[in-house]
Write an enzyme that holds these catalytic residues in place. Sequence first.
Site, short mmCIF file in Angstrom:
data_model
loop_
_atom_site.label_atom_id
_atom_site.label_comp_id
_atom_site.label_asym_id
_atom_site.label_seq_id
_atom_site.Cartn_x
_atom_site.Cartn_y
_atom_site.Cartn_z
N ARG A 126 -6.11 -2.69 8.51
CA ARG A 126 -6.06 -4.45 8.33
C ARG A 126 -6.39 -4.76 9.56
O ARG A 126 -7.34 -4.99 10.21
CB ARG A 126 -4.38 -4.05 7.69
CG ARG A 126 -4.97 -5.56 6.69
CD ARG A 126 -3.12 -5.62 6.60
NE ARG A 126 -2.58 -5.04 5.09
CZ ARG A 126 -2.93 -5.45 4.05
NH1 ARG A 126 -3.76 -6.26 3.40
NH2 ARG A 126 -3.79 -4.73 3.06
N ASP B 13 1.88 -0.83 12.01
CA ASP B 13 1.61 -2.43 12.24
C ASP B 13 2.71 -2.81 12.00
O ASP B 13 2.32 -4.64 12.51
CB ASP B 13 0.36 -2.98 11.92
CG ASP B 13 0.62 -3.15 10.38
OD1 ASP B 13 1.10 -2.38 9.57
OD2 ASP B 13 -0.10 -4.12 9.79
N GLY C 174 1.22 -1.09 0.01
CA GLY C 174 0.30 -0.50 -0.11
C GLY C 174 0.78 1.47 -0.07
O GLY C 174 1.65 1.29 0.88
N ASP D 99 4.45 -4.59 6.19
CA ASP D 99 5.12 -6.19 6.88
C ASP D 99 4.52 -6.92 5.62
O ASP D 99 6.08 -8.12 5.53
CB ASP D 99 4.23 -6.74 8.15
CG ASP D 99 2.66 -6.93 7.78
OD1 ASP D 99 1.94 -5.84 6.35
OD2 ASP D 99 1.93 -7.30 8.23
N ARG E 179 1.59 -5.11 -5.16
CA ARG E 179 1.05 -6.25 -4.08
C ARG E 179 1.88 -7.48 -4.49
O ARG E 179 1.02 -8.18 -5.61
CB ARG E 179 0.22 -6.28 -3.64
CG ARG E 179 -0.47 -4.94 -2.53
CD ARG E 179 -1.86 -5.66 -2.14
NE ARG E 179 -2.40 -4.72 -1.41
CZ ARG E 179 -1.41 -4.05 0.06
NH1 ARG E 179 -0.71 -3.82 0.41
NH2 ARG E 179 -2.12 -2.83 0.01
N THR F 66 3.45 2.28 5.53
CA THR F 66 1.98 1.90 5.81
C THR F 66 1.13 3.11 6.43
O THR F 66 1.96 2.97 7.41
CB THR F 66 2.27 0.25 5.81
OG1 THR F 66 0.57 -0.35 6.37
CG2 THR F 66 2.40 0.06 7.68
O1 F6P Z 1 -2.24 -1.49 4.09
C1 F6P Z 1 -2.52 -0.28 4.02
C2 F6P Z 1 -4.28 -0.36 3.73
O2 F6P Z 1 -4.90 0.37 3.40
C3 F6P Z 1 -4.64 -1.33 4.53
O3 F6P Z 1 -5.26 -0.11 5.68
C4 F6P Z 1 -5.96 -2.14 3.57
O4 F6P Z 1 -6.66 -2.75 4.68
C5 F6P Z 1 -5.07 -2.26 2.60
O5 F6P Z 1 -4.21 -1.25 2.59
C6 F6P Z 1 -6.24 -1.81 1.40
O6 F6P Z 1 -5.20 -2.55 0.47
P1 F6P Z 1 -5.80 -2.30 -1.33
O7 F6P Z 1 -5.24 -0.96 -2.02
O8 F6P Z 1 -4.88 -2.80 -2.14
O9 F6P Z 1 -6.77 -2.91 -1.22
#
Ligand code: F6P
Length: 321
Positions: free
Chosen positions: A171, A129, A10, A102, A71, A125
Amino acid sequence: MAFAILSSGGDAAGMNPAIKKFVDYCAKLHIETYLIYEGLEGLIDNKIKKASHKDVAGILHLGGTIIRSSRSKRFFDFQYRKQAYENLKLYNINNLIVLGGDGSFRALEVFSTEFDMNFVGVPSTIDNDIYGTEYCLGVDTALNVIRDSLDKIRDTVASFNRAFVVEVMGRECGYLALVSAMVSGAEICVIPEAPLSQEALQKRLKQEIQEGRRYVLAIVAEGTKKTTQVYEWIEEKLGLEARVTILGHVQRGGNPTVYDRLMAFDFVINAVDYLRKNEQVKKVIVYNQGKFTFKDIQEISSQKYQLPQHYLKAINYLERP
Ligand code: F6P
């Protein structure tokens, strides 16, 4: 000797100031630098470009990451990690800075046991966390975005006899929800790390409503998956008409705050200095009590972040019987 930087997972506000400082600081030290586009996916696909001042001009104030992120599922497959390593070797890159969370650090840990590459992970992030560090890049900006949204929601909730249930990101971690609830004066805060003492809260809020309370603000961490449950409970048990707002990805955007810009500079300068002065570096830079130190990637990726105790106590305050 060449250094490279990538952003993974993220995006977080503060990544761009970190990228800019990386290129500018290394240039001052006459170190060759590379930008790896699209995170670990881009590393596998050789999206690597020699950096110049022009690439990072005018980005200091921007949220997100100009080198983009991903990711990567493929990175968990050995053949792609090998490909990534070979791509780094093509450019003689032997020092890597990874802005990530993480998930990215777990991927790096595996990589570190297989290939000879020096790296420093910079905790980045909005979830805050990551084990071993009080602060991750992007958290202050995200908290300010949430605080701004909650201030606005309070304007509208205070104009009606209503409740608002606001779901925030994080998260599995309740940090964003807890801090936002504290600084926004929410009546209810639901996070994965603390059980919700529904009965006590219900008793207290019902009494306050009888005494004249006209509205309620509830913050729910996404990791609890209890947003709908809280909404229904408020309507049924507190007898207040309720609305749900899921803040979503707006929390990841926005210009980095002053604090995130300064932290980005410090994280990167310390990381570059550590890499150029040490060998066999497989570390994450952490920030605690005003100091930057370095921890082994294994230590960071094998343990779970715990919320600060004094913040957790705030839950008791929010739910006082
Ligand atoms: O890890 C950062 C975050 O924004 C989390 O708070 C959230 O659950 C997740 O990423 C959302 O991921 P994506 O952008 O892949 O939907």
